[in-house]
Scaffold this motif. Sequence first.
Motif, PDB file in Angstrom:
ATOM      1  N   ARG A  73      -7.340  30.685  30.753  1.00 40.93           N
ATOM      2  CA  ARG A  73      -7.177  31.981  30.378  1.00 40.93           C
ATOM      3  C   ARG A  73      -7.047  31.995  28.882  1.00 40.93           C
ATOM      4  O   ARG A  73      -7.546  33.141  28.165  1.00 40.93           O
ATOM      5  CB  ARG A  73      -5.637  32.305  30.834  1.00 40.93           C
ATOM      6  CG  ARG A  73      -5.521  33.401  31.773  1.00 40.93           C
ATOM      7  CD  ARG A  73      -6.313  34.323  31.175  1.00 40.93           C
ATOM      8  NE  ARG A  73      -6.554  35.493  32.160  1.00 40.93           N
ATOM      9  CZ  ARG A  73      -5.699  36.559  32.169  1.00 40.93           C
ATOM     10  NH1 ARG A  73      -4.809  36.806  31.634  1.00 40.93           N
ATOM     11  NH2 ARG A  73      -6.163  37.531  32.901  1.00 40.93           N
ATOM     12  N   ASP A  80     -12.274  35.916  36.225  1.00 44.09           N
ATOM     13  CA  ASP A  80     -11.268  35.806  37.298  1.00 44.09           C
ATOM     14  C   ASP A  80     -11.144  34.065  38.067  1.00 44.09           C
ATOM     15  O   ASP A  80     -11.882  33.846  38.475  1.00 44.09           O
ATOM     16  CB  ASP A  80     -12.136  36.700  38.327  1.00 44.09           C
ATOM     17  CG  ASP A  80     -12.229  38.124  37.972  1.00 44.09           C
ATOM     18  OD1 ASP A  80     -11.329  38.382  37.205  1.00 44.09           O
ATOM     19  OD2 ASP A  80     -13.052  38.855  38.205  1.00 44.09           O
ATOM     20  N   PHE A  94       4.254  32.379  41.315  1.00 39.68           N
ATOM     21  CA  PHE A  94       4.690  33.186  40.247  1.00 39.68           C
ATOM     22  C   PHE A  94       4.167  32.478  39.173  1.00 39.68           C
ATOM     23  O   PHE A  94       3.673  33.129  38.182  1.00 39.68           O
ATOM     24  CB  PHE A  94       6.081  33.583  40.213  1.00 39.68           C
ATOM     25  CG  PHE A  94       6.483  34.609  41.418  1.00 39.68           C
ATOM     26  CD1 PHE A  94       5.821  35.919  41.303  1.00 39.68           C
ATOM     27  CD2 PHE A  94       6.998  34.197  42.643  1.00 39.68           C
ATOM     28  CE1 PHE A  94       6.086  37.032  42.365  1.00 39.68           C
ATOM     29  CE2 PHE A  94       7.380  35.126  43.646  1.00 39.68           C
ATOM     30  CZ  PHE A  94       6.710  36.463  43.368  1.00 39.68           C
ATOM     31  N   LEU A  97       0.429  33.116  38.897  1.00 41.67           N
ATOM     32  CA  LEU A  97       0.066  34.281  38.626  1.00 41.67           C
ATOM     33  C   LEU A  97       0.310  34.661  36.779  1.00 41.67           C
ATOM     34  O   LEU A  97      -0.412  35.338  36.127  1.00 41.67           O
ATOM     35  CB  LEU A  97       0.882  35.534  39.464  1.00 41.67           C
ATOM     36  CG  LEU A  97       0.458  35.496  40.919  1.00 41.67           C
ATOM     37  CD1 LEU A  97       1.411  36.252  41.437  1.00 41.67           C
ATOM     38  CD2 LEU A  97      -1.075  35.677  40.995  1.00 41.67           C
ATOM     39  N   CYS A  98       1.677  34.154  36.799  1.00 41.87           N
ATOM     40  CA  CYS A  98       1.952  34.335  35.009  1.00 41.87           C
ATOM     41  C   CYS A  98       1.021  33.623  34.256  1.00 41.87           C
ATOM     42  O   CYS A  98       0.694  34.135  32.880  1.00 41.87           O
ATOM     43  CB  CYS A  98       3.339  33.708  34.932  1.00 41.87           C
ATOM     44  SG  CYS A  98       4.641  34.756  35.842  1.00 41.87           S
ATOM     45  N   GLY A 100      -1.898  33.431  34.785  1.00 41.61           N
ATOM     46  CA  GLY A 100      -3.408  34.167  34.605  1.00 41.61           C
ATOM     47  C   GLY A 100      -4.181  34.338  35.679  1.00 41.61           C
ATOM     48  O   GLY A 100      -5.332  34.737  35.804  1.00 41.61           O
ATOM     49  N   ALA A 101      -3.747  33.658  36.797  1.00 40.56           N
ATOM     50  CA  ALA A 101      -4.509  33.833  38.049  1.00 40.56           C
ATOM     51  C   ALA A 101      -4.516  35.395  38.689  1.00 40.56           C
ATOM     52  O   ALA A 101      -3.681  36.153  38.419  1.00 40.56           O
ATOM     53  CB  ALA A 101      -3.909  33.022  39.442  1.00 40.56           C
ATOM     54  N   CYS A 102      -5.755  35.914  39.213  1.00 39.22           N
ATOM     55  CA  CYS A 102      -5.940  37.263  39.616  1.00 39.22           C
ATOM     56  C   CYS A 102      -5.704  37.225  40.969  1.00 39.22           C
ATOM     57  O   CYS A 102      -5.972  38.413  41.547  1.00 39.22           O
ATOM     58  CB  CYS A 102      -7.082  37.795  38.943  1.00 39.22           C
ATOM     59  SG  CYS A 102      -8.569  37.401  39.982  1.00 39.22           S
ATOM     60  N   ALA A 126      -7.406  41.969  43.417  1.00 35.88           N
ATOM     61  CA  ALA A 126      -6.485  40.922  43.354  1.00 35.88           C
ATOM     62  C   ALA A 126      -6.178  40.233  44.586  1.00 35.88           C
ATOM     63  O   ALA A 126      -5.219  40.514  45.502  1.00 35.88           O
ATOM     64  CB  ALA A 126      -5.080  41.170  42.574  1.00 35.88           C
TER      65      ALA A 126
END
Lengths: 208, 208
Positions: A73, A80, A94, A97-98, A100-102, A126
């Motif tokens: 990221r 992506d 979480f 996702l935080c 940077g995963a989409c 997403a």
Amino acid sequence: MSDFIKVVIVEDEKDIRDMLMRLINDSKDVRCEHAFADCRSGVEGVLKHQPDVVLMDLGLPDESGIVGIGRIRDKFPEMDILVLSAQVDEESVFDALCAGACGYLVKQQSIENVVEAIYEAKNGGAPMSASIARRVIASFQRKPTKLISAREKEVLNELCKGKSYKLIADALFISEETVRRHLKNIYKKLEVSSKSEAVAKALKEKIV
Amino acid sequence: MSDFIKVVIVEDEKDIRDMLMRLINDSKDVRCEHAFADCRSGVEGVLKHQPDVVLMDLGLPDESGIVGIGRIRDKFPEMDILVLSAQVDEESVFDALCAGACGYLVKQQSIENVVEAIYEAKNGGAPMSASIARRVIASFQRKPTKLISAREKEVLNELCKGKSYKLIADALFISEETVRRHLKNIYKKLEVSSKSEAVAKALKEKIV
DNA sequence: CACTAAATCCCCCGTTTAGGTAATTGTTTG
DNA sequence: CAAACAATTACCTAAACGGGGGATTTAGTG
């Protein structure tokens, strides 16, 4: 420049890695030429080959895929990164996702749909397994807190705007003393002892 | 008890309402017998008929569908409420999700997939149009804040745990005076003037 | 009807905090 | 290399805050 969506896989289990590669290269418009079995070399490979989409496992032998996501990221914010993991615990989801995963696919549930998910990601979506999506959505919803009274919630609300006793008093048309009294009660109920602690707790627990 | 997934529609435009109804009743396993054109009667109808899934528009003539979602949620927390709206602004999306929607479909993008979305919702998922899903995910990601230095971020971090100057000093092995100094700089950069305000801003803007 | 909880207001006192000014030491960077 | 910036420590003062009392009114509940 190729017309294919370039994919890099980071996944430690050879069987799954091979299956993913086959799934991808048997589909049109996507192509995977590089796959890695641990986080460090995976990140290195991603930085080198700069794919359009990364398929990332979390439970890797050397370090968590989550830190790998962060590293990628930092260098390529537009890339992506799709998590494909067996882990379904709150924290993994979480944190990923935080970082940077989409998107987040649960191996057991969505591995056959991985190509579809890649299309979806490239298309600005997403992709998430159903159960993950639901939990993501649920995280927005306020949990019902009986503890705090309605009026106290209003005070807490103003507090979370960073207001002083005086400003809260003005906003709610009560005296500063009453605000102080409410705050005392709120502190007791939330088991905290300062405004900043109360704000932190209220925001994290989605009380307001 | 029927085997159908019972759906209630709340949507003011007759054309869309009728189209939705046709789409649903032409599919198997789903059935819609009640549709309403405004929020109040929609909510009333939902409470009366207790469907499995509600299709909810946001831009309704009498009041926003968002408040309707809240009302339904209060009575039937387990009911699946799907937003089907033309509105794609940040506020509408997140307010609807916070109010209790379990999915969000953009009319222009996903109206043909509405039946599929209903299945997905009943299946424990959270159907979202691609662009919405991406924004939901993006909301977890920390926005890059050059403003705050690394050390300041550490201080801010401790602050968000509700600590006093003294405790922050102990945690970071620096003097209380230094904490004070960092805080002063942080306040200036965040344009705030108290700990609680700083915590509120840091958590809301995902700086920490 | 008595009891309870919530909301309101008041006082005191010691501690914490915010804002001002100033200075030293590294590190980075143009 | 000089300039800029980050991190560190120091002192002072007025304002804000936290915790300890106590009191009244209203609404709801057994």
